[in-house]
Design an enzyme around this catalytic site. Structure first.
Site, PDB file in Angstrom:
ATOM      1  N   LYS A   1     -12.516  13.569  -3.685  1.00  0.00           N
ATOM      2  CA  LYS A   1     -12.604  12.540  -4.727  1.00  0.00           C
ATOM      3  C   LYS A   1     -12.174  11.182  -4.164  1.00  0.00           C
ATOM      4  CE  LYS A   1      -7.983  13.901  -6.313  1.00  0.00           C
ATOM      5  NZ  LYS A   1      -7.238  14.647  -7.344  1.00  0.00           N
TER       6      LYS A   1
ATOM      7  N   TYR B   1       4.164 -18.026  -0.655  1.00  0.00           N
ATOM      8  CA  TYR B   1       4.388 -18.377  -2.065  1.00  0.00           C
ATOM      9  C   TYR B   1       5.852 -18.239  -2.448  1.00  0.00           C
ATOM     10  CZ  TYR B   1      -0.626 -18.425  -2.984  1.00  0.00           C
ATOM     11  OH  TYR B   1      -1.961 -18.727  -2.986  1.00  0.00           O
TER      12      TYR B   1
HETATM   13  C1  LIG Z   1      -6.711  15.775  -6.769  1.00  0.00           C
HETATM   14  C2  LIG Z   1      -6.813  17.169  -7.242  1.00  0.00           C
HETATM   15  C3  LIG Z   1      -6.668  18.222  -6.340  1.00  0.00           C
HETATM   16  C4  LIG Z   1      -6.273  18.005  -4.895  1.00  0.00           C
HETATM   17  O1  LIG Z   1      -4.896  17.806  -4.880  1.00  0.00           O
HETATM   18  P1  LIG Z   1      -4.123  17.523  -3.503  1.00  0.00           P
HETATM   19  O2  LIG Z   1      -2.701  17.555  -3.880  1.00  0.00           O
HETATM   20  O3  LIG Z   1      -4.580  16.186  -3.074  1.00  0.00           O
HETATM   21  O4  LIG Z   1      -4.520  18.586  -2.580  1.00  0.00           O
HETATM   22  C5  LIG Z   1      -6.862  19.510  -6.803  1.00  0.00           C
HETATM   23  N1  LIG Z   1      -7.159  19.750  -8.086  1.00  0.00           N
HETATM   24  C6  LIG Z   1      -7.291  18.768  -8.998  1.00  0.00           C
HETATM   25  C7  LIG Z   1      -7.611  19.110 -10.396  1.00  0.00           C
HETATM   26  C8  LIG Z   1      -7.106  17.438  -8.613  1.00  0.00           C
HETATM   27  O5  LIG Z   1      -7.215  16.454  -9.507  1.00  0.00           O
END
Ligand SMILES: *Cc1c(COP(=O)(O)O)cnc(C)c1O
Length: 374
Positions: free
Chosen positions: A35, A260
């Site tokens: 993702k 800044y």
């Molecule tokens: C992001 C996610 C994962 C992966 O989790 P990690 O801790 O990055 O391995 C797995 N399952 C769901 C539902 C997620 O949202």
């Protein structure tokens, strides 16, 4: 529009090595979670599949279609969609849909009918996050509805998933409770006539600590990219380096106010260098005054506030040359700061640094690691 002075180098061999590590650890039961553009690493789907992952997991249908467009025929699971998502295209592209809500399930079934196909579905139960899973109280009804749509040929339920809330703290009682709730949910689904079912509960932390082990699939995201949320292994390799180039450099006397607000002041005669990266490129402003970069193999501290487009580095006795290369963060194999250090300086977790690098920074894929001048 990318800025030519900066590049985000994706070390493909590190992603492959991390994937191979989890493939071995789980007996070949890895779903690669890609993702948010592969946690900011871009197109790595081919690498993770070649290194042993059997399937891919993402959030939206759009992310799933992008994985398909990259040319893979491996199973792809999409788990975070609203009822108006393009499920028809997803079903045609053979994307498995995780569903936690009756309205979304009805939308998936309707889309499947419109295509004349059967949608492959995993039901998603909430075991303790109160996030996108189905509340346990509503679970039996969701299973019944799925059974109904399955009877009509619109869907076929092939899996059940859950997600743990505290797997990075293996001794926490919540893990035992969440596992039990997951077991119950799987049993309920089977009793209500669904199956055969593929089950999956563990992400990276639950896989490394073992609290979510023993099911059919492990959804591994962070770990593929060198993050160990559980702090239990040193076998994972960071896979991104952010490099940039000196814009200008000048001597500065004691008492010069930088940036800044002029909140930082030079403490003595020194040299300053301007780098063309800032919070618009994903360097958190919260890391101002603390963060470091590597120049000529040495750590140098950022001075003044991180701006949107630039930072100033105190380079001590070194007057740099415009065009010199600087490593903002590296893979931990040289003197450069790591993403984990940047996260600590910013009061956040490495995931947020990895996924926050802006679109002005061009992604460059390398097959071998090395943070040198190349
Ligand atoms: C992001 C996610 C994962 C992966 O989790 P990690 O801790 O990055 O391995 C797995 N399952 C769901 C539902 C997620 O949202």
């Amino acid at each position: 529009m990318t800025h030519p002075a900066s590049e985000l180098v994706v070390h493909d061999d590190a992603v492959r090595a991390n994937t191979a590590f989890f493939t071995a650890l789980t007996g070949g039961r890895v779903m690669a979670v890609l993702k948010a553009d592969g946690f900011g690493h871009g197109p790595v789907v081919r690498s993770v599949l070649e290194a042993g992952a059997r399937s891919v997991g993402v959030t939206s249908v759009d992310e799933a279609l992008a994985i398909r467009a990259a040319g893979t025929s491996a199973p792809v699971l999409s788990w975070l969609n609203t009822p108006d998502a393009d499920f028809a295209t997803a079903v045609r592209a053979d994307v498995t849909l995780a569903v936690a809500d009756p309205r979304v399930l009805a939308a998936v079934a309707g889309a499947a009918r419109s295509t004349g196909r059967t949608a492959r579905v995993h039901l998603h139960v909430d075991v303790g996050m109160a996030r996108e899973g189905c509340p346990t109280a509503a679970w039996p009804a969701l299973c019944d509805l799925a059974r109904e749509f399955q009877g009509a040929g619109a869907v076929r339920v092939t899996g059940v998933m859950g997600h743990m809330s505290a797997a990075d703290e293996p001794d926490d009682d919540r893990n035992t409770r969440e596992r039990m709730l997951f077991d119950n949910a799987v049993r309920t689904a089977r009793r209500r006539g669904l199956g055969p079912l593929v089950t999956h509960l563990a992400a990276t932390a639950a896989t490394l600590t073992g609290v979510g082990a023993g099911f059919d699939v492990h959804r591994i995201g962070a770990g593929l990219f060198g993050i160990d949320p559980s702090g239990t292994t040193d076998r994972l390799r960071p896979a991104l380096s952010l490099r940039t180039t000196v814009v200008s450099s000048r001597p500065a006397a004691r008492g010069v106010r930088i940036g800044y607000g002029g909140v930082d002041v030079t403490e003595g005669d020194t040299n300053l260098a301007v780098l063309p990266v800032g919070y618009g490129d994903g360097l958190p402003r919260a890391a101002s005054h603390r963060a470091e970069v590597a120049v000529r193999g040495r750590r140098r501290r950022i001075i003044g506030r991180i701006s949107m487009d630039s930072i100033v580095v105190d380079t001590g006795a070194d007057l740099l040359t415009p065009g010199e290369r600087v490593v903002v963060f590296g893979t931990g194999t040289d003197d450069a700061p790591t993403v984990a250090e940047w996260a600590a300086w910013s009061g956040t977790i490495p995931h947020e640094i990895l996924t926050g690098v802006g679109t002005r920074v061009a992604r460059v894929h390398r097959t071998t690691t090395g943070d040198g001048a190349a």
